[in-house]
Design an enzyme around this catalytic site. Structure first.
Site, PDB file in Angstrom:
ATOM      1  CE1 TYR A  71      -4.185   1.854   0.777  1.00  0.00           C
ATOM      2  CE2 TYR A  71      -2.554   3.394   1.625  1.00  0.00           C
ATOM      3  CZ  TYR A  71      -3.834   3.129   1.190  1.00  0.00           C
ATOM      4  OH  TYR A  71      -4.775   4.135   1.164  1.00  0.00           O
ATOM      5  CB  ALA A 216      -1.254  12.305 -23.572  1.00  0.00           C
ATOM      6  CG  HIS A 449     -17.752  13.913 -27.091  1.00  0.00           C
ATOM      7  ND1 HIS A 449     -17.559  14.897 -26.151  1.00  0.00           N
ATOM      8  CD2 HIS A 449     -16.683  13.088 -26.985  1.00  0.00           C
ATOM      9  CE1 HIS A 449     -16.420  14.679 -25.532  1.00  0.00           C
ATOM     10  NE2 HIS A 449     -15.868  13.591 -26.012  1.00  0.00           N
TER      11      HIS A 449
HETATM   12  N1  F0G Z   1      -4.675  14.947 -22.635  1.00  0.00           N
HETATM   13  C1  F0G Z   1      -4.660  14.547 -23.922  1.00  0.00           C
HETATM   14  C2  F0G Z   1      -3.870  15.309 -24.919  1.00  0.00           C
HETATM   15  C3  F0G Z   1      -5.396  13.421 -24.292  1.00  0.00           C
HETATM   16  O1  F0G Z   1      -5.385  13.044 -25.566  1.00  0.00           O
HETATM   17  C4  F0G Z   1      -6.131  12.710 -23.319  1.00  0.00           C
HETATM   18  C5  F0G Z   1      -6.926  11.551 -23.669  1.00  0.00           C
HETATM   19  C6  F0G Z   1      -6.101  13.170 -21.991  1.00  0.00           C
HETATM   20  C7  F0G Z   1      -5.357  14.291 -21.682  1.00  0.00           C
HETATM   21  C8  F0G Z   1      -6.856  12.470 -20.897  1.00  0.00           C
HETATM   22  O2  F0G Z   1      -6.258  11.276 -20.584  1.00  0.00           O
HETATM   23  O3  F0G Z   1      -7.924   9.494 -21.177  1.00  0.00           O
HETATM   24  O4  F0G Z   1      -6.022   9.029 -19.640  1.00  0.00           O
HETATM   25  O5  F0G Z   1      -7.897  10.444 -18.898  1.00  0.00           O
HETATM   26  N2  F0G Z   1      -7.204  11.233 -24.836  1.00  0.00           N
HETATM   27  C9  F0G Z   1      -7.930  10.083 -25.307  1.00  0.00           C
HETATM   28  C10 F0G Z   1      -8.169  10.204 -26.780  1.00  0.00           C
HETATM   29  C11 F0G Z   1      -9.143   9.738 -24.540  1.00  0.00           C
HETATM   30  O6  F0G Z   1      -8.924   9.369 -27.313  1.00  0.00           O
HETATM   31  O7  F0G Z   1      -7.598  11.083 -27.425  1.00  0.00           O
HETATM   32  P1  F0G Z   1      -7.086   9.984 -20.052  1.00  0.00           P
END
Ligand code: F0G
Length: 461
Positions: A71, A216, A449
């Protein structure tokens, strides 16, 4: 010269589900014309997202077996923290269950009612977390990003003039930070150049404001800097990554993309003070600070995934596959965002279906046609996603109506890409017969959406 071939082979396979047009017509009607409502067995090739849909390597699967599920003080967390700190330079790391959770925790510290957060085409959850706190997201992306017929190697770049304007209008007291999304998902997986990151840093320093990266797809961004930007060709991906993050004060990460895992996220920061404040929210929303919503084994697989994602061999195979699809579509005359981005090919639905009125959701109409034609599930990046203005409740019509063909990492083959391109081509040949789209029967007040329900407007064949 020999043709390019992927530097990996397939050890385990998963079935796919072919279907007939009659099946799909029934399924999509039952799904109320929302592609998110389909069951996975109703989809043949799933290009909804590259998020959490990648294939892990044998080394990642092995790492799962050595995950430490303590944990507090898990060895797997230590491995993950060391990997993140050595890649990014940020000493303070908080795991979260995914990217939006990282936004939730960090923005709980940084964003207050009435704030303004400028950035480059904020991702929808990022914008959602800002607007939920009664703050505003301002898009400062360069104008070239919204013209698919114009070439610019870094269509994720921020326009410093637009940033200056936001600061002049609202004043720096209302601006807690600038957010830079690398790569910029909403404009087509488009990278931000090192030069632009430096310009943003300089600008932020002038006002004494932090810079946060929404990171990301940071490794894909580094690949584009290496291959497109002058002066970076001979540097390693990791050297570029390190320099990129040296230009920010912190990051939020969805590990489901360039972490090549199916679930996970994190926050990494330079500031101990912000980290300390964020830990309280992390414990409340996510979990204790050494696991934050992830199991030990998942942290172990992520540590390995981050290392794999920052190798040139991996990135080259990844991006070349995406670009192969883009090239076949372009050769067939299909309007696509160029240059091609990192994780997806964005089809310009506005130019593809010029006879569908914008009030009838052009990009959604094309995504639905693609599904009916072929069983390929793509995603709308258009008016449904852009949602309504929170004050006026009017529809926001984005400059671009796009359909995103998002490629999962290490999952599909070139034959799958050819299948997708052929399906698009079939629709393109009958584009003139598609003259009407859809209307809304139900929508949620925010991020509509995902759950919207639609009805077909009679008209097109
Ligand atoms: N920032 C970016 C640039 C993203 O593309 C995403 C998620 C997130 C933040 C959020 O991250 O899904 O782990 O909570 N993009 C996905 C997509 C869902 O289909 O482009 P997450």
């Amino acid at each position: 010269m020999l043709p390019y071939a992927e530097p990996y082979k397939i050890k385990m396979i998963e079935p796919m589900y072919p279907s007939t047009r009659d099946d799909r017509e029934q399924w999509i009607k039952d799904a109320r014309y929302n592609l998110f409502n389909l069951k996975s067995h109703q989809v043949f090739i799933d290009l909804l997202t590259d998020s959490g849909t990648g294939a892990m390597s044998q080394e990642q699967w092995s790492a799962l077996m050595s995950g430490d599920e303590s944990y507090a003080g898990s060895k797997s967390f230590e491995q993950l923290r060391e990997t993140i700190t050595s890649l990014t330079g940020f000493p303070y790391v908080l795991p979260t269950h995914q990217g939006r959770a990282a936004e939730n925790v960090l923005f709980s510290v940084l964003v207050k009612e009435g704030n303004v957060i400028p950035g480059n085409a904020h991702f929808d959850t990022t914008k959602g977390h800002i607007e939920f706190r009664k703050a505003n997201a301002f898009d400062c992306t360069i104008d070239e990003a919204s013209d698919t017929s114009v070439y610019h190697p870094f269509k994720g770049n921020l326009d410093i003039g637009k940033l200056e304007n936001v600061f002049q209008v609202y004043g720096k007291e209302r601006i807690p930070f600038i957010i830079v999304t690398i790569t910029c998902n909403s404009t087509g997986g488009q990278p931000v150049s090192m030069e632009n990151m430096k310009a943003v840093r300089e600008f932020a320093d002038k006002y004494g404001i932090p810079v946060i990266f929404d990171a990301a797809r940071f490794a894909e961004n580094a690949y584009f800097i290496k291959t497109r930007e002058k002066g970076h060709k001979d540097r390693s991906v990791r050297e570029i990554v390190k320099e990129m993050f040296s230009l920010a004060d912190g990051m939020t990460m969805s590990s489901k993309k360039d972490g090549i895992v199916n679930m996970g996220g994190f926050i990494a920061l330079n500031s101990k003070a912000i980290f300390r404040e964020a830990t309280t929210y992390n414990i409340m929303f996510e979990g204790y600070i050494t696991y934050g919503g992830m199991s030990g084994r998942d942290m172990a697989a992520l540590a390995r995934g981050l290392k794999e994602a920052t190798t040139f061999a991996y990135l080259e195979s990844r991006i070349k596959q995406v670009h192969y699809l883009g090239e076949v579509l372009r050769e067939n005359g299909i309007p696509v965002q160029e240059p091609f981005g990192g994780h997806a090919i964005f089809v310009d639905a506005g130019r593809f279906l010029p006879r569908v009125p914008k009030e009838e959701f052009i990009a959604q109409t094309l995504a639905l046609e693609l599904y009916l034609e072929s069983g390929v599930r793509a995603v709308e990046i258009g008016t449904l996603l852009a949602d309504r203005n929170p004050e006026t409740r009017e529809n926001r019509y984005p400059k671009l109506e796009m359909v995103r063909l998002t490629i999962p990492r290490r999952v599909y083959t070139r034959n799958h890409m050819d299948y997708v391109a052929a399906a698009m081509q079939h629709i393109y040949q009958r584009q003139d017969t598609i003259t009407s789209g859809y209307k809304i029967r139900y929508e949620a007040p925010i991020m509509r959406h995902f759950t919207v329900e639609l009805e077909k407007i009679p008209g097109s064949v």
